[in-house]
Structure formats: C-alpha cells, structure tokens
Design an enzyme around this catalytic site. Structure first.
Site, PDB file in Angstrom:
ATOM      1  N   THR A  19      35.771  39.835  44.025  1.00 64.88           N
ATOM      2  CA  THR A  19      34.692  39.415  44.922  1.00 64.88           C
ATOM      3  C   THR A  19      35.223  38.659  46.130  1.00 64.88           C
ATOM      4  OG1 THR A  19      33.120  39.314  43.093  1.00 64.88           O
ATOM      5  CG2 THR A  19      32.569  38.058  45.065  1.00 64.88           C
ATOM      6  N   SER A  66      37.637  43.954  39.881  1.00 63.35           N
ATOM      7  CA  SER A  66      38.511  43.758  38.721  1.00 63.35           C
ATOM      8  C   SER A  66      38.073  44.546  37.500  1.00 63.35           C
ATOM      9  CB  SER A  66      38.613  42.270  38.371  1.00 63.35           C
ATOM     10  OG  SER A  66      37.400  41.758  37.868  1.00 63.35           O
ATOM     11  N   THR A  91      36.562  38.035  38.980  1.00 60.46           N
ATOM     12  CA  THR A  91      36.234  37.195  37.832  1.00 60.46           C
ATOM     13  C   THR A  91      35.990  37.990  36.552  1.00 60.46           C
ATOM     14  OG1 THR A  91      33.886  37.204  38.453  1.00 60.46           O
ATOM     15  CG2 THR A  91      35.242  35.385  39.273  1.00 60.46           C
ATOM     16  N   ASP A  92      35.635  39.272  36.641  1.00 63.62           N
ATOM     17  CA  ASP A  92      35.271  40.017  35.437  1.00 63.62           C
ATOM     18  C   ASP A  92      36.425  40.142  34.444  1.00 63.62           C
ATOM     19  OD1 ASP A  92      32.697  40.330  36.254  1.00 63.62           O
ATOM     20  OD2 ASP A  92      32.812  42.470  36.676  1.00 63.62           O
TER      21      ASP A  92
END
Length: 325
Positions: free
Chosen positions: A15, A56, A88-89
C-alpha cells in the site's frame, strides 16, 4: 561530529507504494516507489533498492528470498540497519522468514501503510520515519527482524496484523518491545533471538488447513494426494481438532508428511491438554506454541528446505521451538 548512520531502504511494494487505477481501486506500482525522494530531510545516509513491485498478497517465497539476499548484502557492506517498506497483508510472514534466516546483528525493520499515498490520513511516511529511526538506533543491533507500525515496535515472531484497515494494524499491543514517538525510540524489552537457520531454499509445498465446526479430514487427504510435504493444521483452543480429522492426519504422517498444529487463538498457544491434542502429540505433530499457523508453516518450510527429509526437519523445527535456557 558523529557520522550519519548508513541504512538500506528496500522497496517491497504494498500500500505504501500503491497507486489507484481508473476506478480508484488500489493496484501495485510497476516501477520504483521512490520512497527516499518522498521523505523529508533525515539524518541518515540512505540507499534505496527495489525487491518487489506489487501488492503483498501476490508475493511468493522467491520474492521474500530476494529481500533476504539484500539483507545479507547490507550486512556484508557494514550498514547500520535495513528498513523494508512492505505490504501489510504478508508483512508478518516475510518479517518472520527473514528472522529465521538472518544471522547478522543489523536490525531488519519492516513497515508500511494502511492508507495509500495521497489518501486522507495517509500513514506511510510517518511509519517509514519511525522505522528508519529504529533501524539506526544502536540499541536495535541484535534484535533480528521487527515490525514498526503505528508507533509500536514488535518482534517478528510475535507480530500479527490484527486490524484490516486501522492505522494501528499490528499487535498484540502487550507484545510490543518498544515505542517510537516524538521523543524518539524506546526499546525496552529486547527479544532473545533463537539461532537462525543456515541459508536454505524453503520448501514451497507446505500448506495450512484451517478447521471449523464439523470439519472432516477431506482437505488433509486431498493435500496428501497432491504431494505436499508439510501440513499445518489451524485447530481450536489449545490445538484441538475434531476426532474425524485424526485418521486423515494419521494417513498423512504414514505418507511421510511433516505435520504441525497451531491454534486460531491470538494468545495462549498450543498444548496437549485435551484428548485430540494429546493424540496429535503422540502422532508427532510439531506444536506451534505461540506461533501462528502462518508462521509455523514458514518454520516447517525452512526446516524442510533443500529437500531435507521429514524426520530431520521435525527435529530442526522442534529444536528451534524449544524453550531457551
């Protein structure tokens, strides 16, 4: 005059590097995000390199290993630390994998954003500045891999994404080893790192089976038929499973598959306190302890790396998980 710390900034997409498409939906950027140019003046000598472009959720083990290679180069070059700007995933996955494989003293600090550049309340630059401050801090040497997000500093083995959209995405809050705020970096609970693994190509054929009410063993049987080498079961409570799942796990073990058992719970960990958990312990399933199912999967993948047999991999995984004296 004290020399400015030399840091490596790795652009790994996510992001923080995303752009909106014609419909306003966030997509991965094709080229470099140019993160260094977007920063205000900082008291560090920054070198920026790109490891991955995209979001990600699409990352593969090969992409994560590219980051590990860059970290190894930074260690050899004598840099003070590494910051990885990451989606972040799967940040917790890659940060933990780096922790398993990084033998050096320089800190590897992961961060990112929940809100894209240009969005109201965009948090990427604040997180990035915090991460740089941690990576440059002398007290951070030896902490291994960590996630810095929303002011919290979290050791990679315990860090989890707990909020899908809020700015304090990672926790658990009580597991923070320090904070970053307007007064600087405070590292208060330095983690005791377990010995890292030798360089290895992790085994990609390790999968997670998540259980729910009334689950049976079909997923396990299908994965064994597909040729997986490891299966992590995300069970209930302390690592409990429905009785109907146990015969499938016995068949998997007989087929030479390395088994692991984790819990869906955030805290408390696994233990053979109930009948099904005790049966899994007798079967030889590697207990996750406090690791999440996703992290146990990576531990087993590294233990099975370079074609190691299941018995040796089980021993290596158990050695890594053993309580430290």
């Amino acid at each position: 005059m004290t020399a400015e710390p030399a840091l490596l900034l790795i652009d790994a997409g996510g992001t923080i590097a995303s752009v909106p498409d014609d419909h306003g939906v966030l997509v991965g950027r094709e080229g470099s995000a140019g993160l260094t140019a977007a920063l205000p003046p900082v008291p560090y000598r920054l070198t920026e390199r790109q490891a991955y472009a995209g979001l990600s959720e699409d990352m593969a083990l090969a992409d994560a290993l590219r980051i590990a290679d860059m970290v190894a180069v930074a260690e050899r070059e004598g840099l003070a630390g590494v910051v990885v700007a990451h989606g972040t995933d799967t940040m917790e996955d890659v940060a933990f994998l780096i922790d398993l494989l990084h033998p050096g003293a320089i800190p590897v600090v992961f961060t990112g954003a929940q809100r894209a550049p240009g969005a109201p309340g965009a948090d990427g630059m604040a997180n990035l500045l915090d991460a740089l401050a941690v990576a440059a801090h002398p007290a951070a040497r030896g902490i291994g891999s960590a996630i810095v997000f929303g002011g919290r500093i979290l050791s990679a083995p315990v860090a989890m994404k707990l909020d899908s959209s809020g700015p304090e995405a990672f926790g658990p809050q009580g597991a923070a080893i320090g904070r970053v705020d307007e007064y600087g970096v405070r590292l208060e609970l330095l983690p005791r790192r377990r010995p890292p693994f030798d360089p290895v190509t992790p085994e990609p054929e390790v999968e997670i089976v998540a259980l729910g009410l009334g689950s049976g063993g079909r997923q396990v049987d299908l994965l064994v038929q597909a040729g997986v080498r490891g299966i992590v079961v995300q069970g209930f409570g302390r690592g409990n499973v429905p009785g109907e799942v146990l015969p499938a796990l016995e068949r998997a073990k007989a087929a030479g598959v390395l088994l692991g058992i984790a819990t869906h719970c955030i805290g408390g960990g696994t233990a053979p306190s109930y009948a099904s958990g005790a049966a899994l312990a007798r079967l030889g399933a590697v207990p996750a302890g406090l690791l999440s199912a996703r992290k146990l999967r990576l531990l087993l993948a590294v233990a099975l790396g370079d074609g190691r047999p299941a018995a040796e991999a089980e021993r290596l995984a158990r050695d890594w998980l053993a309580p430290q004296a």
